[in-house]
Design a protein around this motif. Sequence first.
Motif, short mmCIF file in Angstrom:
data_model
loop_
_atom_site.label_atom_id
_atom_site.label_comp_id
_atom_site.label_asym_id
_atom_site.label_seq_id
_atom_site.Cartn_x
_atom_site.Cartn_y
_atom_site.Cartn_z
N ARG A 117 0.85 -1.19 0.00
CA ARG A 117 0.00 0.00 0.00
C ARG A 117 0.88 1.24 0.00
NH1 ARG A 117 -3.49 0.64 4.66
NH2 ARG A 117 -1.66 0.00 5.81
N ALA A 118 0.34 2.32 -0.58
CA ALA A 118 1.07 3.58 -0.63
C ALA A 118 0.13 4.71 -0.21
CB ALA A 118 1.61 3.83 -2.03
N ALA A 119 0.65 5.60 0.63
CA ALA A 119 -0.11 6.78 1.06
C ALA A 119 0.37 7.97 0.25
CB ALA A 119 0.11 7.04 2.55
N PHE A 120 -0.56 8.63 -0.43
CA PHE A 120 -0.29 9.84 -1.20
C PHE A 120 -0.67 11.02 -0.30
CE2 PHE A 120 -0.57 6.55 -4.28
CZ PHE A 120 0.21 6.94 -5.35
N VAL A 121 0.31 11.86 0.02
CA VAL A 121 0.12 12.91 1.02
C VAL A 121 0.33 14.28 0.37
CG1 VAL A 121 0.93 13.82 3.23
CG2 VAL A 121 0.99 11.33 2.80
N GLY A 122 -0.73 15.07 0.32
CA GLY A 122 -0.66 16.40 -0.28
C GLY A 122 0.23 17.33 0.51
N ARG A 123 1.05 18.09 -0.21
CA ARG A 123 1.95 19.06 0.41
C ARG A 123 1.93 20.39 -0.35
NH1 ARG A 123 2.59 16.76 5.15
NH2 ARG A 123 4.06 15.03 5.27
N GLY A 124 0.75 20.75 -0.86
CA GLY A 124 0.63 22.03 -1.58
C GLY A 124 1.03 21.88 -3.03
N ASN A 125 2.21 22.40 -3.41
CA ASN A 125 2.62 22.34 -4.81
C ASN A 125 3.33 21.04 -5.16
OD1 ASN A 125 5.06 22.74 -3.49
ND2 ASN A 125 5.78 24.30 -4.91
N ARG A 126 3.39 20.13 -4.23
CA ARG A 126 3.99 18.81 -4.43
C ARG A 126 3.23 17.82 -3.55
NH1 ARG A 126 7.28 17.53 0.03
NH2 ARG A 126 7.46 19.31 1.44
N PHE A 127 3.59 16.56 -3.66
CA PHE A 127 3.06 15.58 -2.72
C PHE A 127 4.12 14.55 -2.44
CE2 PHE A 127 1.67 14.14 -6.92
CZ PHE A 127 1.88 12.77 -6.92
N GLN A 128 3.86 13.73 -1.44
CA GLN A 128 4.79 12.67 -1.08
C GLN A 128 4.06 11.34 -1.15
OE1 GLN A 128 5.86 14.21 2.84
NE2 GLN A 128 7.92 14.66 2.06
N ILE A 129 4.84 10.28 -1.33
CA ILE A 129 4.32 8.92 -1.31
C ILE A 129 5.06 8.18 -0.20
CG2 ILE A 129 3.84 6.84 -2.65
CD1 ILE A 129 4.33 8.59 -5.21
N TRP A 130 4.30 7.63 0.73
CA TRP A 130 4.83 6.98 1.94
C TRP A 130 4.28 5.57 2.06
CZ3 TRP A 130 7.27 9.35 6.35
CH2 TRP A 130 7.44 10.74 6.28
N ALA A 131 4.95 4.76 2.87
CA ALA A 131 4.33 3.56 3.42
C ALA A 131 3.32 4.08 4.43
CB ALA A 131 5.37 2.66 4.09
#
Length: 156
Positions: A117-131
């Motif tokens: 599974r992957a968590a897509f995390v909004g960060r404004g003008n970018r995002f991150q993908i986490w466990a």
Amino acid sequence: MTAFLSTYVNKVDRKKRVSVPAPFRAALAGSSFGGLIVYPSLRESAIEAFSRDVLEQLNNRRMSRSLEGDDFEQLLLGGGDGLIDAVMAMVHELPFDPEGRVVLPSALAAHAGITDRAAFVGRGNRFQIWAPEAFQAHQDEAIDALRRRAGNGDGP
């Protein structure tokens, strides 16, 4: 400017394909590249992601600084911003497939500890993908730190 908001958790299949959340794909729709630009985060066990347009803006800003600073020769000889050079060398372009999925490179998935599974995390003008579990621990720690800073420990 594109805004990536909220958090979404999606399944990663055995081929390392993961569906990018529809709101994130919609925010990327006007980009010059139909996919994501990604690299391993230098601060966290996550993958940094943004549009090709953001990458081009970074490059243009770098070029403008060099030209304005009368430092074009230095740019041509390879001098300049070491951080941008390092990031450019780590970047991967991940094109969307017809279902809106991308394939996570093994090295990036390993860096972030992403398996099923992957968590897509909004960060404004970018995002991150986490466990997802790693992100939850990171988020809990950040919220606790904010509460301590607020001085009451009970909330913002």
